[in-house]
Scaffold this motif. Structure first.
Motif, PDB file in Angstrom:
ATOM      1  N   PHE A  38       0.871  -1.250   0.036  1.00 39.40           N
ATOM      2  CA  PHE A  38       0.074  -0.038   0.102  1.00 39.40           C
ATOM      3  C   PHE A  38       0.877   1.236  -0.032  1.00 39.40           C
ATOM      4  O   PHE A  38       0.465   2.405  -0.696  1.00 39.40           O
ATOM      5  CB  PHE A  38      -0.913  -0.068   1.275  1.00 39.40           C
ATOM      6  N   MET A  66      -8.754   4.154   0.396  1.00 36.81           N
ATOM      7  CA  MET A  66      -8.098   3.602   1.534  1.00 36.81           C
ATOM      8  C   MET A  66      -8.590   4.061   2.942  1.00 36.81           C
ATOM      9  O   MET A  66      -8.407   3.366   3.879  1.00 36.81           O
ATOM     10  CB  MET A  66      -6.677   4.170   1.347  1.00 36.81           C
ATOM     11  N   PHE A  67      -9.174   5.103   2.923  1.00 35.11           N
ATOM     12  CA  PHE A  67      -9.662   5.623   4.395  1.00 35.11           C
ATOM     13  C   PHE A  67     -10.753   4.719   4.974  1.00 35.11           C
ATOM     14  O   PHE A  67     -10.989   4.321   5.939  1.00 35.11           O
ATOM     15  CB  PHE A  67     -10.283   7.221   4.246  1.00 35.11           C
ATOM     16  N   PHE A  71      -9.730  -2.574   8.414  1.00 34.24           N
ATOM     17  CA  PHE A  71      -8.328  -2.957   9.155  1.00 34.24           C
ATOM     18  C   PHE A  71      -7.964  -4.338   8.536  1.00 34.24           C
ATOM     19  O   PHE A  71      -6.778  -4.543   8.477  1.00 34.24           O
ATOM     20  CB  PHE A  71      -8.354  -2.831  10.390  1.00 34.24           C
ATOM     21  N   ILE A  74      -6.065  -3.282   5.296  1.00 37.78           N
ATOM     22  CA  ILE A  74      -4.790  -2.197   5.339  1.00 37.78           C
ATOM     23  C   ILE A  74      -4.914  -2.117   6.979  1.00 37.78           C
ATOM     24  O   ILE A  74      -5.992  -1.371   7.388  1.00 37.78           O
ATOM     25  CB  ILE A  74      -4.847  -1.236   4.514  1.00 37.78           C
ATOM     26  N   ARG A  78      -0.160   1.918   8.248  1.00 36.63           N
ATOM     27  CA  ARG A  78       0.227   1.676   6.862  1.00 36.63           C
ATOM     28  C   ARG A  78      -0.989   2.754   5.947  1.00 36.63           C
ATOM     29  O   ARG A  78      -0.705   3.375   5.095  1.00 36.63           O
ATOM     30  CB  ARG A  78       0.101   0.593   6.127  1.00 36.63           C
ATOM     31  N   LYS A  79      -2.187   2.557   6.583  1.00 34.86           N
ATOM     32  CA  LYS A  79      -3.486   3.463   6.007  1.00 34.86           C
ATOM     33  C   LYS A  79      -3.059   5.043   6.210  1.00 34.86           C
ATOM     34  O   LYS A  79      -3.272   5.824   5.073  1.00 34.86           O
ATOM     35  CB  LYS A  79      -4.670   3.181   6.519  1.00 34.86           C
TER      36      LYS A  79
END
Length: 289
Positions: A38, A66-67, A71, A74, A78-79
């Motif tokens: 990512f 991504m937001f 979990f 990601i 890392r997010k």
């Protein structure tokens, strides 16, 4: 399929543009996502954004996906890091010309202080039906879908990036070589469904006919030549011949041909988009729950 088609050949080998650079980085970013790298995907996207200013259209899609990703897909560190990297590269892309040069060339050949004021940004908002701007409308749908769907991030972003770029070319004014930006996405989905070949051929043929009728074959782009004069190169060209021979043919004139080929082009584009959506939904249904 991506490399040896008339759109890519014209943009890279005839017109000599550098569109392959940002295209490479968005493709590499999507591949990194598929491999769950990512942070690397965020860096590659940032390089894509700074390879061509229009590629900033991908930035909010990545940030929202991504937001709202779980979990399980990601983890939080890392997010946050990936989102921060994308946001930083986005700001850099918007301000890079301002840092390097005091002014940039706008769409009319004049000068502008920033990319926002250079003129072509308005293309995102020109096409509207009953006060609904179609490109922002499609973009809003994509953002809502990315935020609410729980499928793997790389599948969602592959489709979302493709549809966002394709909506730009369906509902805006653009120059001939810009179309090479989106060709990578039908090529990706062709790997899942070989039946996309025929509509893709239709897209390429209608693109060629549209541009060969719209502008002169010597330059093949409205930005450089035909926006000023069809006689720019000083030699007889196809639009001139069509205008000459269609004067007494009623509606079957050059304007009608431009509208006709443009309509076929958009129809091919929308059909490819619909098939890309169908392929993505089918992949989601086949995934184990």
């Amino acid at each position: 399929m991506w490399l040896f088609n008339p759109i890519t050949i014209f943009a890279f080998y005839v017109f000599g543009r550098f569109e392959s650079i940002p295209i490479f980085f968005i493709a590499a970013s999507l591949l990194a996502l598929k491999r769950q790298r990512f942070v690397l995907a965020a860096i590659l996207l940032g390089l894509c954004l700074n390879g061509r200013e229009m590629m900033i259209i991908y930035s909010p899609l990545f940030i929202v996906a991504m937001f709202f990703a779980s979990f399980k897909q990601i983890d939080l560190p890392r997010k946050l890091l990936a989102i921060t990297i994308i946001f930083g590269f986005t700001v850099l892309a918007l301000q890079l010309y301002t840092f390097v040069l005091p002014e940039v060339q706008n769409a009319a050949g004049g000068k502008a202080g920033t990319i926002i004021h250079e003129g072509r940004v308005r293309y995102l908002f020109d096409f509207a039906i009953d006060r609904i701007m179609l490109i922002p409308f499609v973009y809003a749908l994509l953002l809502i879908w990315l935020a609410s769907d729980n499928s793997p991030m790389h599948n969602k972003l592959l489709l979302a990036c493709g549809l966002a770029m394709m909506s730009f070319f369906a509902f805006s004014t653009h120059t001939a070589h810009f179309t090479s930006w989106m060709i990578i996405f039908p090529a990706f989905f062709y790997g899942y469904n070989k039946n996309l070949l025929m509509p893709f051929v239709g897209l390429c043929v209608s693109w060629f006919l549209y541009w060969i009728v719209l502008t002169d074959p010597g330059v093949f782009t409205t930005w450089l030549a035909s926006a000023y004069s069809l006689h720019f190169i000083g030699f007889p060209n196809i639009p001139m011949y069509i205008e000459e021979f269609s004067q007494n043919m009623g509606i079957f004139n050059r304007t009608m041909l431009i509208y006709l080929f443009r309509s076929v082009w958009v129809a091919s584009l929308l059909y490819l988009a619909a098939q890309m959506i169908r392929i993505t939904l089918k992949k989601q249904h086949e995934m184990p729950s």
